[in-house]
Write a protein that holds these residues in place. Structure first.
Motif, PDB file in Angstrom:
ATOM      1  N   THR A 297       0.850  -1.191   0.000  1.00 19.29           N
ATOM      2  CA  THR A 297       0.000   0.000   0.000  1.00 19.29           C
ATOM      3  C   THR A 297       0.884   1.239   0.000  1.00 19.29           C
ATOM      4  O   THR A 297       1.825   1.338   0.793  1.00 19.29           O
ATOM      5  CB  THR A 297      -0.918   0.031   1.229  1.00 19.29           C
ATOM      6  N   ARG A 298       0.574   2.156  -0.876  1.00 17.16           N
ATOM      7  CA  ARG A 298       1.285   3.432  -0.933  1.00 17.16           C
ATOM      8  C   ARG A 298       0.473   4.452  -0.128  1.00 17.16           C
ATOM      9  O   ARG A 298      -0.690   4.706  -0.439  1.00 17.16           O
ATOM     10  CB  ARG A 298       1.462   3.870  -2.383  1.00 17.16           C
ATOM     11  N   VAL A 299       1.095   5.012   0.904  1.00 21.41           N
ATOM     12  CA  VAL A 299       0.419   5.955   1.795  1.00 21.41           C
ATOM     13  C   VAL A 299       0.894   7.368   1.458  1.00 21.41           C
ATOM     14  O   VAL A 299       2.088   7.663   1.542  1.00 21.41           O
ATOM     15  CB  VAL A 299       0.715   5.640   3.267  1.00 21.41           C
ATOM     16  N   HIS A 300      -0.037   8.230   1.061  1.00 20.21           N
ATOM     17  CA  HIS A 300       0.273   9.623   0.727  1.00 20.21           C
ATOM     18  C   HIS A 300      -0.115  10.509   1.907  1.00 20.21           C
ATOM     19  O   HIS A 300      -1.269  10.493   2.339  1.00 20.21           O
ATOM     20  CB  HIS A 300      -0.494  10.068  -0.517  1.00 20.21           C
ATOM     21  N   ILE A 301       0.842  11.277   2.425  1.00 18.45           N
ATOM     22  CA  ILE A 301       0.585  12.171   3.549  1.00 18.45           C
ATOM     23  C   ILE A 301       0.800  13.606   3.106  1.00 18.45           C
ATOM     24  O   ILE A 301       1.860  13.942   2.577  1.00 18.45           O
ATOM     25  CB  ILE A 301       1.508  11.867   4.747  1.00 18.45           C
ATOM     26  N   ASN A 302      -0.195  14.435   3.324  1.00 18.85           N
ATOM     27  CA  ASN A 302      -0.068  15.862   3.034  1.00 18.85           C
ATOM     28  C   ASN A 302      -0.487  16.635   4.281  1.00 18.85           C
ATOM     29  O   ASN A 302      -1.584  16.437   4.810  1.00 18.85           O
ATOM     30  CB  ASN A 302      -0.950  16.263   1.852  1.00 18.85           C
ATOM     31  N   GLN A 303       0.397  17.492   4.763  1.00 16.65           N
ATOM     32  CA  GLN A 303       0.117  18.265   5.968  1.00 16.65           C
ATOM     33  C   GLN A 303       0.215  19.747   5.646  1.00 16.65           C
ATOM     34  O   GLN A 303       1.274  20.247   5.272  1.00 16.65           O
ATOM     35  CB  GLN A 303       1.105  17.888   7.081  1.00 16.65           C
ATOM     36  N   GLU A 304      -0.893  20.449   5.791  1.00 12.87           N
ATOM     37  CA  GLU A 304      -0.972  21.871   5.491  1.00 12.87           C
ATOM     38  C   GLU A 304      -0.986  22.683   6.779  1.00 12.87           C
ATOM     39  O   GLU A 304      -1.632  22.308   7.750  1.00 12.87           O
ATOM     40  CB  GLU A 304      -2.234  22.169   4.681  1.00 12.87           C
ATOM     41  N   GLY A 305      -0.260  23.808   6.775  1.00 13.96           N
ATOM     42  CA  GLY A 305      -0.296  24.703   7.921  1.00 13.96           C
ATOM     43  C   GLY A 305       0.734  24.394   8.989  1.00 13.96           C
ATOM     44  O   GLY A 305       0.502  24.669  10.167  1.00 13.96           O
ATOM     45  N   VAL A 306       1.895  23.825   8.614  1.00 17.68           N
ATOM     46  CA  VAL A 306       2.956  23.542   9.576  1.00 17.68           C
ATOM     47  C   VAL A 306       3.766  24.815   9.808  1.00 17.68           C
ATOM     48  O   VAL A 306       4.263  25.406   8.848  1.00 17.68           O
ATOM     49  CB  VAL A 306       3.893  22.429   9.056  1.00 17.68           C
ATOM     50  N   PRO A 307       3.927  25.266  11.061  1.00 13.06           N
ATOM     51  CA  PRO A 307       4.770  26.438  11.312  1.00 13.06           C
ATOM     52  C   PRO A 307       6.165  26.229  10.729  1.00 13.06           C
ATOM     53  O   PRO A 307       6.754  25.153  10.884  1.00 13.06           O
ATOM     54  CB  PRO A 307       4.805  26.533  12.845  1.00 13.06           C
ATOM     55  N   ILE A 308       6.684  27.235  10.049  1.00  9.03           N
ATOM     56  CA  ILE A 308       7.945  27.081   9.326  1.00  9.03           C
ATOM     57  C   ILE A 308       9.078  26.621  10.235  1.00  9.03           C
ATOM     58  O   ILE A 308       9.895  25.786   9.862  1.00  9.03           O
ATOM     59  CB  ILE A 308       8.311  28.397   8.615  1.00  9.03           C
ATOM     60  N   GLY A 309       9.150  27.102  11.459  1.00  5.16           N
ATOM     61  CA  GLY A 309      10.214  26.704  12.370  1.00  5.16           C
ATOM     62  C   GLY A 309      10.115  25.275  12.857  1.00  5.16           C
ATOM     63  O   GLY A 309      11.035  24.763  13.496  1.00  5.16           O
TER      64      GLY A 309
END
Length: 399
Positions: A297-309
């Protein structure tokens, strides 16, 4: 030994399990029975195992036996000195797990503790606890050896994996009420590059995208990320998680919290997600999609809004606290990974690894590769030649 709860579950991807909790209780009781330690006329001993709760399972995944242990223990002890001072109390072990390998945290209590009893308590700490650690360190191996015949399925009997089930989206009418009502959902933040917290503080953010390939089916990964029992196994802590849209979850003793936004069975999980140390009120949005291949299984993770630091810490901790433990505990293995993602913040994550030149290799500034040392040496030769030339010419002119 008492009768133990025993069950086997065989699915299309050859997962079998056996509950060994009652066996573990008897094993630990037997290993700790009448342990005695002495020092300077003080004698202490273990009296009984009074509590053993948690998880002790033996699992097989494609022929690999995996012990899953996460136990909370309490034992009673007593001791006395040569001048008849007596003491008794408890030893609490809040987390005896599969990775303890003979080491664990403990808490020693003494009934009506006073100055005369403290030397007895110290002997418990310095002499009795090491005996316990030595006795408990083989728990996982002994559990495998004792129960492997009940769990082990020969590869010749497994047969080919059945194609994964068709994906069925969860309809609102199919969502059941949780045994404990979920807490109110935390509002989802904006997915733009800059968002504002409740205090109107501007937070610069970015997005993270990753792909991890695991040797199991999409439905197994879906269950592993949402089933409380499985989540407890790979987080090594007791999770607060519900499989319901709108419910709030908490992992790693509250270091990760968020809300379930969307659940599509075996296909997609969408959550709001934050680390405990992020600015108050700020949540990212994590979307996990499952792409079923023939045998992985190929798991795609996308995380939006991570503080740059926090980007580096979030990437590293996704790998260290999610995917690596899942692969190790359930034997899913890993074909490849595009990079890595979350658990502890940058301030609390492990130290960055230093660059290494090889085992035991030391840096040599005079190597023939033409580094700084060789450049300085060449300049020195040129300057020396100039000075000597000047001296020579000066002497010639005087003659």
């Amino acid at each position: 030994m008492s009768n133990m709860s025993n069950w086997k579950n065989v699915n299309n991807w050859h997962w079998t399990s056996k509950n060994c909790l009652n066996w573990a209780k008897e094993y630990l009781k037997e290993q700790s029975a009448n342990l005695i330690a002495e020092d300077n006329g003080i004698c202490v001993q273990i009296n009984d195992l009074t509590e053993c709760s948690g998880d002790a399972e033996l699992n097989q995944r494609k022929g690999k036996l995996i012990p899953i242990i996460d136990l909370n223990l309490e034992l009673t002890w007593s001791g006395n000195t040569s001048d008849d001072n007596e003491a008794k109390g408890t030893i609490k072990i809040p987390e005896l797990d599969s990775g303890s390998e003979g080491d664990f945290d403990f808490e020693i209590t003494v009934e009506e503790e006073n100055d005369s009893k403290r030397p007895i308590k110290e002997v418990v700490r310095t002499h009795l606890i090491p005996l316990l650690k030595e006795q408990f360190k083989n728990l996982g191996n002994d559990m495998v050896e004792t129960h492997s015949k009940d769990v082990k399925i020969e590869s010749s009997q497994l047969g080919p994996a059945t194609p994964p089930r068709a994906v069925t989206p969860i309809e609102p009418s199919q969502i059941h009420t949780a045994s404990t009502p979920p807490r109110p959902a935390t509002p989802t933040t904006s997915n733009s590059d800059t968002v504002k917290s409740s205090a109107q503080k501007i937070i610069n953010t970015t997005n993270i995208s990753e792909v991890v390939e695991l040797q199991t089916s999409a439905d197994q990964i879906y269950e592993t990320l949402l089933d409380p029992g499985r989540v407890a196994a790979w987080t090594r802590s007791r999770p607060d998680i519900f499989r319901h849209v709108g419910s709030v979850f908490s992992l790693f003793d509250g270091n990760v919290t968020g809300t379930m936004v969307e659940l599509v069975q075996n296909e997609k999980i969408v959550q709001t997600w934050r680390l405990k140390t992020w600015p108050e009120g700020h949540f990212s949005t994590v979307t996990i999609k499952f792409e079923q291949a023939s045998d992985f299984t190929r798991v795609h993770i996308n995380q939006e809004g991570v503080p740059i630091g926090e980007v580096d810490a979030v990437r590293n901790n996704w790998q260290s606290y999610y995917w690596n433990p899942i692969k190790n505990v359930f034997g899913y293995g890993s074909i490849s990974s595009s990079s890595s993602i979350p658990l502890k913040s940058k301030n609390k994550s492990s130290k960055p690894r230093k660059n290494r030149r090889g085992s035991g290799e030391k840096k040599n500034s005079n190597s023939s590769g033409g580094g700084v040392g060789s450049s300085v040496f060449a300049v020195a030769i040129v300057l020396t030649a100039i000075v000597l030339g000047y001296v020579f010419l000066s002497r010639s002119s005087t003659t």
